[in-house]
Design an enzyme around this catalytic site. Sequence first.
Site, mmCIF file in Angstrom:
data_model
loop_
_atom_site.group_PDB
_atom_site.id
_atom_site.type_symbol
_atom_site.label_atom_id
_atom_site.label_comp_id
_atom_site.label_asym_id
_atom_site.label_seq_id
_atom_site.Cartn_x
_atom_site.Cartn_y
_atom_site.Cartn_z
ATOM 1 N N GLU A 48 62.164 -16.945 31.664
ATOM 2 C CA GLU A 48 62.610 -17.233 33.037
ATOM 3 C C GLU A 48 64.121 -17.531 33.011
ATOM 4 O OE1 GLU A 48 61.633 -21.251 34.289
ATOM 5 O OE2 GLU A 48 61.214 -20.588 36.332
ATOM 6 N N ASN A 110 63.759 -17.102 42.455
ATOM 7 C CA ASN A 110 63.605 -17.153 40.999
ATOM 8 C C ASN A 110 62.735 -15.938 40.661
ATOM 9 O OD1 ASN A 110 63.110 -17.762 38.330
ATOM 10 N ND2 ASN A 110 62.685 -19.935 38.716
ATOM 11 N N LYS A 127 59.008 -16.019 42.168
ATOM 12 C CA LYS A 127 58.199 -17.204 41.831
ATOM 13 C C LYS A 127 57.600 -17.856 43.078
ATOM 14 C CE LYS A 127 58.729 -21.404 38.974
ATOM 15 N NZ LYS A 127 59.697 -22.083 38.076
ATOM 16 N N CYS A 171 56.878 -19.694 34.870
ATOM 17 C CA CYS A 171 56.872 -21.099 34.485
ATOM 18 C C CYS A 171 55.817 -21.951 35.175
ATOM 19 C CB CYS A 171 58.260 -21.693 34.659
ATOM 20 S SG CYS A 171 58.401 -23.221 33.719
ATOM 21 N N ASN A 196 60.962 -22.228 31.469
ATOM 22 C CA ASN A 196 61.919 -23.258 31.047
ATOM 23 C C ASN A 196 61.217 -24.575 31.341
ATOM 24 O OD1 ASN A 196 65.132 -22.344 30.863
ATOM 25 N ND2 ASN A 196 63.893 -20.963 32.107
HETATM 26 N N1 CDT Z 1 60.802 -23.967 35.383
HETATM 27 C C1 CDT Z 1 59.688 -24.648 35.683
HETATM 28 O O1 CDT Z 1 58.922 -24.263 36.553
HETATM 29 N N2 CDT Z 1 59.488 -25.796 35.004
HETATM 30 C C2 CDT Z 1 58.415 -26.706 35.286
HETATM 31 C C3 CDT Z 1 58.872 -28.070 34.913
HETATM 32 C C4 CDT Z 1 57.987 -29.145 35.340
HETATM 33 S S1 CDT Z 1 58.148 -29.711 36.932
HETATM 34 C C5 CDT Z 1 59.641 -30.451 37.112
HETATM 35 C C6 CDT Z 1 57.132 -26.384 34.528
HETATM 36 O O2 CDT Z 1 56.065 -26.394 35.151
HETATM 37 O O3 CDT Z 1 57.163 -26.167 33.309
#
Ligand code: CDT
Length: 312
Positions: A48, A110, A127, A171, A196
């Site tokens: 991502e 995204n 996304k 993600c 990420n």
């Molecule tokens: N990039 C992304 O979606 N990261 C989220 C972080 C946790 S929520 C702040 C994830 O679900 O991994």
Amino acid sequence: MDNRNLRIGAAQLGPIHRNETRSEVVERLLGLLREAHKKQVQLIVYPELALTTFFPRWFIEEEEGLSLDDFFEKDMPGKETRKLFDAAKEYGIGFCLGYAELTDGGERFNTQILVDSDGSIVGKYRKVHLPGHEEYESWREFQHLERRYFQAGETFPTWQAFGSVVGMALCNDRRWPETYRCLALGGAELILIGYNTPIHYAPDPTQDKHASFHNHLVMQAGAYQNGCFVVGVAKGGIEEGVESLSDSCIIAPSGEIIALSDTDGDELIAADIDLNLCKNYKKTLFDFDRYRKPESYGRITSQTGAILPEET
Ligand code: CDT
């Protein structure tokens, strides 16, 4: 039955720092592509937001010398990413790439694209599940402003590509069972997911120690319950002082991890997958036509939060 083998690669990235240029990042992507070519990989999956640092950690209006637009792509391929498209086409390798998209109409998504081995874009996913918050929150060590910087995508499309049916997610999407089920209802056999994931989760730090477990738990369950291969690809390591999860993996429809990264940096992992294996699950235990009960699942689409029964 026709042989439907595919050699697939997950191209994990280590940190991308804020002052790293697009050209420098593209060189790193090309390095992984060359390695994939040597290993005869047919489809390589990048993470991502693979062209920049994970900028939602900053409230950009307050950062000196930072402009939100610097992190977004107006064109795909653009001036710098053209090199990646050209090299992949020359090698005959398909790829999947996450980036921040700025449309002509000024919308921000995204986004992740699927590019065929001839260099043409076959699919674009935006996304759907945007995590984090909208406003600056001073109590956090770092921000997670995806909900400020991106508009949510609306659907989970699938595409006929690479001799299979392919779907994508990004993600936070991977934590939601609806993601995999919607994709599998579109026939997906191969689900490509870039991520990420900061290891520190400020709203509930007790979850930090489970970051790796939760990552695999959700993707392994998604693969098994939908008879799909899942490829999960991280941008990991310590980026601008924030540690993110690595643990990129390729998962079979059995739910087993068949390839796993073992560093926090740029690393290619690969696996030979037999797409016909999906049928073992899709035509037995998870035969949707035979066993699903959509008439009993109305709540899934008619409500967002839980509605409790009345107290007696
Ligand atoms: N990039 C992304 O979606 N990261 C989220 C972080 C946790 S929520 C702040 C994830 O679900 O991994």
